[in-house]
Design an enzyme around this catalytic site. Structure first.
Site, PDB file in Angstrom:
ATOM      1  N   ARG B  53       0.798  -1.226   0.000  1.00  0.00           N
ATOM      2  CA  ARG B  53       0.000   0.000   0.000  1.00  0.00           C
ATOM      3  C   ARG B  53       0.822   1.264   0.000  1.00  0.00           C
ATOM      4  NH1 ARG B  53      -5.024  -1.774   2.324  1.00  0.00           N
ATOM      5  NH2 ARG B  53      -4.515  -3.922   2.736  1.00  0.00           N
ATOM      6  N   THR B  54       1.733   1.376   0.957  1.00  0.00           N
ATOM      7  CA  THR B  54       2.502   2.608   1.066  1.00  0.00           C
ATOM      8  C   THR B  54       3.304   2.815  -0.217  1.00  0.00           C
ATOM      9  OG1 THR B  54       2.627   2.320   3.446  1.00  0.00           O
ATOM     10  CG2 THR B  54       4.177   3.851   2.492  1.00  0.00           C
ATOM     11  N   LYS B  82      23.452  -9.315  -0.834  1.00  0.00           N
ATOM     12  CA  LYS B  82      24.888  -9.583  -0.912  1.00  0.00           C
ATOM     13  C   LYS B  82      25.645  -8.844   0.184  1.00  0.00           C
ATOM     14  CE  LYS B  82      24.246  -9.910  -5.871  1.00  0.00           C
ATOM     15  NZ  LYS B  82      24.067  -8.942  -6.953  1.00  0.00           N
ATOM     16  N   ARG B 103      11.742   2.615   3.284  1.00  0.00           N
ATOM     17  CA  ARG B 103      11.173   1.836   4.389  1.00  0.00           C
ATOM     18  C   ARG B 103      12.216   0.798   4.777  1.00  0.00           C
ATOM     19  NH1 ARG B 103       5.448  -0.749   5.512  1.00  0.00           N
ATOM     20  NH2 ARG B 103       5.096   1.469   5.718  1.00  0.00           N
ATOM     21  N   HIS B 131       6.598   6.957  11.124  1.00  0.00           N
ATOM     22  CA  HIS B 131       5.958   6.805   9.816  1.00  0.00           C
ATOM     23  C   HIS B 131       5.246   8.124   9.505  1.00  0.00           C
ATOM     24  CE1 HIS B 131       4.399   5.024   6.324  1.00  0.00           C
ATOM     25  NE2 HIS B 131       3.587   4.111   6.817  1.00  0.00           N
TER      26      HIS B 131
END
Ligand SMILES: [Zn+2]
Lengths: 161, 310
Positions: B53-54, B82, B103, B131
């Site tokens: 969603r975000t 890696k 995020r 957030h």
């Protein structure tokens, strides 16, 4: 009578912790914290520093205190300030030719960098990132500038050694 | 006040918030007016945690401003696997994009990443931390439904790990809002957040509760978050509290007629579907508001290299 700041009453502990010629005497460290004081200052003797440490010696002001003497090195005010986190009552004497030429009291710095590691395992500073741990100093503790975790007790155990 | 990055809602003043919300309202009213405003602009999406969603909401916002996105793709297929550091990743993607959205599962990730880049960086969630873009759309929704002043809000559910809650609570201290926090004891607000709220609180204050009952009738807004089963050491502990924090029509009988119910979504069983069709339900509007609000944030941060106060 001692003039290097190491003697509280000029008493017998002079024998245990010798006078220094030039350098820094950190006195009135809370008993048992001397090694943490060295750790927080990043002094481990590996650069040949001549160190004298007295631990749990009798004191008028604190029942038992530690004394740290660093020969040949004058601590800066910034270095002295980080001591406030673990040894807020300590006094610092800068010695030249056996004379105390400056006395400092520790002052709480606004932040400490690269000294403590964050206890929050989810904090970005505890991973492999090229970041210097930074803590803001609060009235009653320290706070990670990244994850914002506040630490009020056991600060000495966070010292990055 | 100038911001190059949006890391936490704590950095925002009331004026900053109002600038963003007003801009979002303008855009919401006439999206076509900004359709080409950021043509040739590329937004870099760095999602080290899955979030459909975000991520889609940012992608939509950038495209509606005439720009486009570059996406590092899933973590499994990226160089992160890696062992590349976040600091290196952001410095590389900065070379491709005009702004970055991050995020990351670790707290403080956005703060650190912002120290390595010059383009605007928006925090889209850092572990249990912050957030802030979610907070802006929450505030937008609250302002539309109940107004931000003289507000009584109940924030309920998993307050411990709920980063949306932490960001919202900080932001609300800028307004004349009474905040009631309702959670099981084990999921109370982190003490760090409470510390900040007390530091910045010169308004009517915050209170903590274990049941909704005592505060429900006084609320203008009830903000519900999901209590995650996996947060509890055993199922019976979860079952003990779960019922307390689920609302249905019967629960809302004690509420004011104009109570607004919000939820950052996804919900599981915290809000009964029967509430969806009532005037209380604002959660789908809330999700929709993500696009105009993120358009406003991107527009303000991309303009003149990032100045929220135009
Ligand atoms: Zn931390």
């Amino acid at each position: 009578m001692s003039n290097d700041g190491g003697g509280e009453t000029g008493g017998d502990h002079q024998l245990r912790v010798s006078k220094i010629r030039s350098g820094t005497v950190i006195d009135h460290v809370r008993g048992g914290q001397a090694l943490n004081v060295l750790a927080i200052l990043g002094i481990d003797g590996s650069e040949g520093e001549e160190l004298s440490i007295g631990m749990n010696v009798p004191s008028d002001r604190l029942a038992r205190k530690d004394i740290v003497k660093v020969e040949g090195r004058e601590l800066s005010q910034d270095e002295v300030d980080v001591l406030s986190l673990i040894a807020p009552e300590s006094t610092i004497n800068i010695v030249r030719d056996y004379d105390v030429i400056e006395k400092h009291r520790v002052d709480r710095p606004e932040l400490v960098e690269g000294v403590l590691s964050c206890p929050n395992s989810e904090c970005i500073t505890t991973g492999d990132e090229p970041v210097t741990s930074t803590f803001d100093v609060l009235e009653d503790g320290v706070r990670c500038a990244y994850c914002e975790t506040i630490v009020r007790t056991g600060i000495a155990s966070l010292i990055d050694t | 006040m100038r911001h190059d990055h949006l890391i936490t809602s704590k950095q925002l003043s009331r004026a900053d918030i109002e600038t963003v919300l007003d801009r979002a309202a303008e855009i919401d009213a006439d999206p076509s007016a900004v359709a080409d405003r950021h043509a040739n602009t590329l937004l870099g999406l760095l999602f080290f945690e899955p979030s459909t969603r975000t991520k889609m909401s940012f992608e939509t916002a950038m495209k509606r401003l005439g720009g486009d996105v570059v996406d590092m793709g899933s973590i499994e297929s990226s160089s992160v696997k890696k062992g590349e550091t976040l600091a290196d990743t952001v410095r590389v993607i900065e070379g491709y994009a005009d702004a970055l959205v991050l995020r990351h599962p670790r707290q403080g990730a956005a703060t650190m990443a912002s120290e390595f880049v010059d383009v605007p960086l928006l925090n889209a969630g850092d572990g249990a931390g912050h957030h802030p873009t979610q907070t802006m759309l929450d505030l937008y929704t609250i302002r539309e439904n109940a107004g931000l002043d003289d507000l009584t809000i109940g924030i309920m559910g998993d307050l411990k790990y709920g980063r949306t809650v932490h960001s919202l609570a900080h932001a609300l201290t800028n307004f004349d809002a009474r905040q009631h926090f309702i959670s099981p004891e084990s999921l109370q607000l982190p003490r760090e957040v409470v510390y900040d709220l007390h530091q910045s609180d010169d308004g009517p204050g915050i209170r903590e509760h274990e049941t909704l009952e005592e505060v429900l009738p006084s609320l203008d807004v009830l903000y519900v978050t999901r209590i995650q089963r996996e947060r509890f050491p055993d199922e019976s502990e979860y079952q003990k509290v779960a019922g307390e924090y689920q609302i249905d029509l019967e629960t809302l009988e004690a509420a004011a007629d104009d109570l607004t119910v919000m939820h950052p979504l996804p919900r599981v069983d915290e809000i009964a579907p029967e509430i969806d069709d009532t005037a209380h339900a604002a959660y789908f509007d809330q999700a929709h508001n993500g696009v105009p609000v993120r358009m406003a944030l991107l527009d303000l941060l991309l303009a003149d290299g990032g100045d929220l106060d135009e």
